[in-house]
Design a protein around this motif. Structure first.
Motif, PDB file in Angstrom:
ATOM      1  N   LYS A   1       0.867  -1.208   0.000  1.00  0.00           N
ATOM      2  CA  LYS A   1       0.000   0.000   0.000  1.00  0.00           C
ATOM      3  C   LYS A   1       0.893   1.244   0.000  1.00  0.00           C
ATOM      4  CE  LYS A   1      -4.279   1.748   0.783  1.00  0.00           C
ATOM      5  NZ  LYS A   1      -5.169   1.935  -0.315  1.00  0.00           N
ATOM      6  N   ARG A   2       1.943   1.212   0.873  1.00  0.00           N
ATOM      7  CA  ARG A   2       2.788   2.395   1.016  1.00  0.00           C
ATOM      8  C   ARG A   2       3.770   2.400  -0.144  1.00  0.00           C
ATOM      9  NH1 ARG A   2       3.886   5.930   4.931  1.00  0.00           N
ATOM     10  NH2 ARG A   2       6.014   6.725   5.173  1.00  0.00           N
ATOM     11  N   ARG A   3       3.468   3.210  -1.190  1.00  0.00           N
ATOM     12  CA  ARG A   3       4.307   3.182  -2.394  1.00  0.00           C
ATOM     13  C   ARG A   3       5.485   4.129  -2.256  1.00  0.00           C
ATOM     14  NH1 ARG A   3      -0.870   4.324  -3.685  1.00  0.00           N
ATOM     15  NH2 ARG A   3      -0.243   6.387  -4.374  1.00  0.00           N
ATOM     16  N   HIS A   4       5.267   5.237  -1.501  1.00  0.00           N
ATOM     17  CA  HIS A   4       6.362   6.164  -1.258  1.00  0.00           C
ATOM     18  C   HIS A   4       6.101   6.856   0.073  1.00  0.00           C
ATOM     19  CE1 HIS A   4       3.586   9.373  -2.490  1.00  0.00           C
ATOM     20  NE2 HIS A   4       3.279   8.612  -3.529  1.00  0.00           N
ATOM     21  N   LYS A   5       7.017   7.727   0.456  1.00  0.00           N
ATOM     22  CA  LYS A   5       7.016   8.344   1.797  1.00  0.00           C
ATOM     23  C   LYS A   5       5.680   9.013   2.114  1.00  0.00           C
ATOM     24  CE  LYS A   5       9.847  11.684   4.378  1.00  0.00           C
ATOM     25  NZ  LYS A   5      10.104  13.102   4.066  1.00  0.00           N
ATOM     26  N   HIS A   6       5.036   9.583   1.094  1.00  0.00           N
ATOM     27  CA  HIS A   6       3.825  10.383   1.346  1.00  0.00           C
ATOM     28  C   HIS A   6       2.547   9.645   0.959  1.00  0.00           C
ATOM     29  CE1 HIS A   6       6.476  13.819   2.046  1.00  0.00           C
ATOM     30  NE2 HIS A   6       7.117  13.503   0.920  1.00  0.00           N
ATOM     31  N   SER A   7       2.655   8.339   0.685  1.00  0.00           N
ATOM     32  CA  SER A   7       1.478   7.598   0.193  1.00  0.00           C
ATOM     33  C   SER A   7       0.289   7.671   1.141  1.00  0.00           C
ATOM     34  CB  SER A   7       1.841   6.116  -0.003  1.00  0.00           C
ATOM     35  OG  SER A   7       2.684   5.978  -1.101  1.00  0.00           O
ATOM     36  N   ASP A   8       0.565   7.431   2.426  1.00  0.00           N
ATOM     37  CA  ASP A   8      -0.560   7.385   3.384  1.00  0.00           C
ATOM     38  C   ASP A   8      -1.243   8.746   3.489  1.00  0.00           C
ATOM     39  OD1 ASP A   8       1.199   5.118   5.669  1.00  0.00           O
ATOM     40  OD2 ASP A   8       0.266   4.843   3.693  1.00  0.00           O
ATOM     41  N   GLU A   9      -0.405   9.784   3.578  1.00  0.00           N
ATOM     42  CA  GLU A   9      -0.955  11.150   3.709  1.00  0.00           C
ATOM     43  C   GLU A   9      -1.781  11.487   2.461  1.00  0.00           C
ATOM     44  OE1 GLU A   9       2.071  14.151   4.022  1.00  0.00           O
ATOM     45  OE2 GLU A   9       0.692  15.644   4.871  1.00  0.00           O
ATOM     46  N   LEU A  10      -1.280  11.078   1.288  1.00  0.00           N
ATOM     47  CA  LEU A  10      -1.976  11.366   0.023  1.00  0.00           C
ATOM     48  C   LEU A  10      -3.341  10.669   0.003  1.00  0.00           C
ATOM     49  CD1 LEU A  10      -2.074  12.411  -2.937  1.00  0.00           C
ATOM     50  CD2 LEU A  10      -0.811  10.342  -3.585  1.00  0.00           C
ATOM     51  N   GLU A  11      -3.350   9.391   0.380  1.00  0.00           N
ATOM     52  CA  GLU A  11      -4.630   8.644   0.399  1.00  0.00           C
ATOM     53  C   GLU A  11      -5.646   9.339   1.297  1.00  0.00           C
ATOM     54  OE1 GLU A  11      -3.590   5.422  -2.033  1.00  0.00           O
ATOM     55  OE2 GLU A  11      -5.391   5.295  -0.765  1.00  0.00           O
ATOM     56  N   LYS A  12      -5.177   9.762   2.475  1.00  0.00           N
ATOM     57  CA  LYS A  12      -6.097  10.383   3.457  1.00  0.00           C
ATOM     58  C   LYS A  12      -6.661  11.687   2.883  1.00  0.00           C
ATOM     59  CE  LYS A  12      -3.997  11.411   7.186  1.00  0.00           C
ATOM     60  NZ  LYS A  12      -3.098  11.180   8.335  1.00  0.00           N
ATOM     61  N   LYS A  13      -5.780  12.482   2.279  1.00  0.00           N
ATOM     62  CA  LYS A  13      -6.227  13.771   1.731  1.00  0.00           C
ATOM     63  C   LYS A  13      -7.217  13.568   0.602  1.00  0.00           C
ATOM     64  CE  LYS A  13      -2.147  16.370   3.117  1.00  0.00           C
ATOM     65  NZ  LYS A  13      -2.762  17.268   4.117  1.00  0.00           N
ATOM     66  N   ILE A  14      -6.964  12.565  -0.240  1.00  0.00           N
ATOM     67  CA  ILE A  14      -7.889  12.321  -1.362  1.00  0.00           C
ATOM     68  C   ILE A  14      -9.260  11.918  -0.817  1.00  0.00           C
ATOM     69  CG2 ILE A  14      -8.400  10.711  -3.260  1.00  0.00           C
ATOM     70  CD1 ILE A  14      -5.396  10.827  -3.949  1.00  0.00           C
ATOM     71  N   GLN A  15      -9.255  11.028   0.187  1.00  0.00           N
ATOM     72  CA  GLN A  15     -10.539  10.619   0.784  1.00  0.00           C
ATOM     73  C   GLN A  15     -11.272  11.837   1.358  1.00  0.00           C
ATOM     74  OE1 GLN A  15     -12.303   8.075   0.325  1.00  0.00           O
ATOM     75  NE2 GLN A  15     -10.597   7.244  -0.852  1.00  0.00           N
ATOM     76  N   ASN A  16     -10.541  12.705   2.059  1.00  0.00           N
ATOM     77  CA  ASN A  16     -11.177  13.900   2.635  1.00  0.00           C
ATOM     78  C   ASN A  16     -11.774  14.780   1.543  1.00  0.00           C
ATOM     79  OD1 ASN A  16     -10.494  13.132   5.171  1.00  0.00           O
ATOM     80  ND2 ASN A  16      -8.711  14.465   5.364  1.00  0.00           N
ATOM     81  N   HIS A  17     -11.025  14.960   0.448  1.00  0.00           N
ATOM     82  CA  HIS A  17     -11.545  15.810  -0.633  1.00  0.00           C
ATOM     83  C   HIS A  17     -12.806  15.194  -1.228  1.00  0.00           C
ATOM     84  CE1 HIS A  17      -8.619  18.953  -0.719  1.00  0.00           C
ATOM     85  NE2 HIS A  17      -7.600  18.126  -0.876  1.00  0.00           N
ATOM     86  N   LEU A  18     -12.815  13.854  -1.363  1.00  0.00           N
ATOM     87  CA  LEU A  18     -13.980  13.209  -1.992  1.00  0.00           C
ATOM     88  C   LEU A  18     -15.222  13.315  -1.107  1.00  0.00           C
ATOM     89  CD1 LEU A  18     -12.242  10.120  -3.592  1.00  0.00           C
ATOM     90  CD2 LEU A  18     -13.123  12.151  -4.751  1.00  0.00           C
ATOM     91  N   THR A  19     -15.021  13.386   0.204  1.00  0.00           N
ATOM     92  CA  THR A  19     -16.203  13.506   1.078  1.00  0.00           C
ATOM     93  C   THR A  19     -16.528  14.980   1.326  1.00  0.00           C
ATOM     94  OG1 THR A  19     -14.678  13.289   2.919  1.00  0.00           O
ATOM     95  CG2 THR A  19     -15.898  11.318   2.300  1.00  0.00           C
ATOM     96  N   ASP A  20     -15.522  15.776   1.682  1.00  0.00           N
ATOM     97  CA  ASP A  20     -15.803  17.171   2.050  1.00  0.00           C
ATOM     98  C   ASP A  20     -15.880  18.097   0.842  1.00  0.00           C
ATOM     99  OD1 ASP A  20     -15.556  16.060   4.485  1.00  0.00           O
ATOM    100  OD2 ASP A  20     -13.580  16.898   4.944  1.00  0.00           O
ATOM    101  N   SER A  21     -14.849  18.080  -0.012  1.00  0.00           N
ATOM    102  CA  SER A  21     -14.774  19.109  -1.073  1.00  0.00           C
ATOM    103  C   SER A  21     -15.857  18.909  -2.128  1.00  0.00           C
ATOM    104  CB  SER A  21     -13.378  19.075  -1.732  1.00  0.00           C
ATOM    105  OG  SER A  21     -12.404  19.266  -0.738  1.00  0.00           O
ATOM    106  N   MET A  22     -16.396  17.665  -2.229  1.00  0.00           N
ATOM    107  CA  MET A  22     -17.389  17.439  -3.298  1.00  0.00           C
ATOM    108  C   MET A  22     -18.785  17.867  -2.870  1.00  0.00           C
ATOM    109  SD  MET A  22     -16.292  14.071  -5.388  1.00  0.00           S
ATOM    110  CE  MET A  22     -17.385  14.501  -6.705  1.00  0.00           C
ATOM    111  N   LYS A  23     -18.921  18.205  -1.580  1.00  0.00           N
ATOM    112  CA  LYS A  23     -20.233  18.693  -1.125  1.00  0.00           C
ATOM    113  C   LYS A  23     -20.432  20.111  -1.674  1.00  0.00           C
ATOM    114  CE  LYS A  23     -20.591  16.221   3.282  1.00  0.00           C
ATOM    115  NZ  LYS A  23     -19.488  16.138   4.265  1.00  0.00           N
ATOM    116  N   PRO A  24     -21.663  20.428  -2.113  1.00  0.00           N
ATOM    117  CA  PRO A  24     -21.876  21.800  -2.595  1.00  0.00           C
ATOM    118  C   PRO A  24     -21.653  22.782  -1.441  1.00  0.00           C
ATOM    119  CG  PRO A  24     -23.948  20.556  -2.544  1.00  0.00           C
ATOM    120  CD  PRO A  24     -22.854  19.590  -2.210  1.00  0.00           C
TER     121      PRO A  24
END
Ligand SMILES: O=S(=O)(CCO)c1ccc(-c2ccc(C3CCCC3)c([C@@H]3C[C@@H]3c3ccccn3)c2)cc1
Length: 240
Positions: A1-24
């Motif tokens: 899962k951990r492909r590089h140093k920032h993989s985990d942080e990147l996954e978390k941020k993407i999930q947050n954007h998909l839940t929070d940022s996609m809300k109108p």
């Protein structure tokens, strides 16, 4: 899962954007102020001051025809074309490419008098989203996201005198296809791309609130106008 140093942080941020940022805007109960509107493009802001610094969150929604989500995200992510649409950076360098669609970039922004020049050091990753949340009753054909967020890097070799700005940015695009009524082939005219752009910029050090807020008011609409026009132009079928 951990492909590089920032993989985990990147996954978390993407999930947050998909839940929070996609809300109108407003769905999160927050009060967003619509500060610019041009056709389908609507840009919202909130006033936020952290440690005396202007960190106003920005959220823009837009919808344009004739391009796909993947094309929008590709041209936003691809550093080969960065200077063709970015108007406010003075220089940038790709410091590292941790994996195929992930780069670490160091860039300097044009100085905003009377404050010091700003630079940014961030990871930029383009990802196809598998199980996107559908907004409303429209079913997207596909969903892509580019996530840019500040990281540290030993080889940044920063320009002396620059104040490090911190960014949390996402471009989320969804392709909608309306097949032609006559059952003919799908062409670019059947495409619609819905765009959500969120930007959280911490200027990293003192700058006059009035100066920063006027920059934001001017630069974000200009950036969205210029970038979307650039992609439509790059993808337009050649006039035969
Ligand atoms: O979407 S991106 O990832 C595209 C890659 O470049 C991105 C966009 C914007 C920034 C950014 C970084 C610093 C600053 C400031 C803070 C004090 C002085 C300069 C600004 C100010 C807000 C103004 C601005 C707004 C929009 C576009 C460019 N400029 C913006 C960074 C990355």
């Amino acid at each position: 899962k951990r492909r590089h140093k920032h993989s985990d942080e990147l996954e978390k941020k993407i999930q947050n954007h998909l839940t929070d940022s996609m809300k109108p805007p407003g769905a999160d109960g927050d009060i967003w102020e619509l500060f610019a509107e041009e056709g389908e493009m609507k840009i919202y802001r909130k006033e936020l001051v952290e440690d005396g610094l202007i960190c106003d969150p920005l959220k823009a929604v837009h919808s344009i025809g004739n391009v796909t989500a993947r094309e929008m995200c590709h041209y936003f992510w691809d550093t080969d074309v960065r200077m063709e649409w970015e108007g406010t950076i003075e220089s940038f360098r790709v410091i590292e490419v941790p994996e195929e669609f992930t780069t670490i970039i160091y860039q300097t922004h044009r100085r905003v008098w009377p404050s010091a020049q700003r630079d940014c050091l961030y990871l930029s990753s383009m990802v196809k989203v598998d199980n996107p949340p559908s907004v409303g009753d429209k079913i997207p054909h596909d969903t892509w996201i580019v996530c840019n967020f500040s990281v540290d890097h030993p080889e940044a070799n920063p320009v002396s005198g620059c104040v490090r700005a911190l960014i949390e940015i996402a471009l989320i695009c969804q392709t909608f296809i309306t097949p032609p009524k006559d059952g003919g082939p799908i062409t670019r005219d059947c495409l619609q791309c819905d765009i959500i752009y969120v930007a959280n910029v911490n200027p990293g050090g003192w700058a006059p609130a009035s100066v920063l807020r006027s920059i934001y008011k001017r630069e974000y609409p200009k950036f969205l106008r210029r970038f979307t026009a650039y992609v439509q132009d790059k993808t337009r079928k050649l006039d035969i």
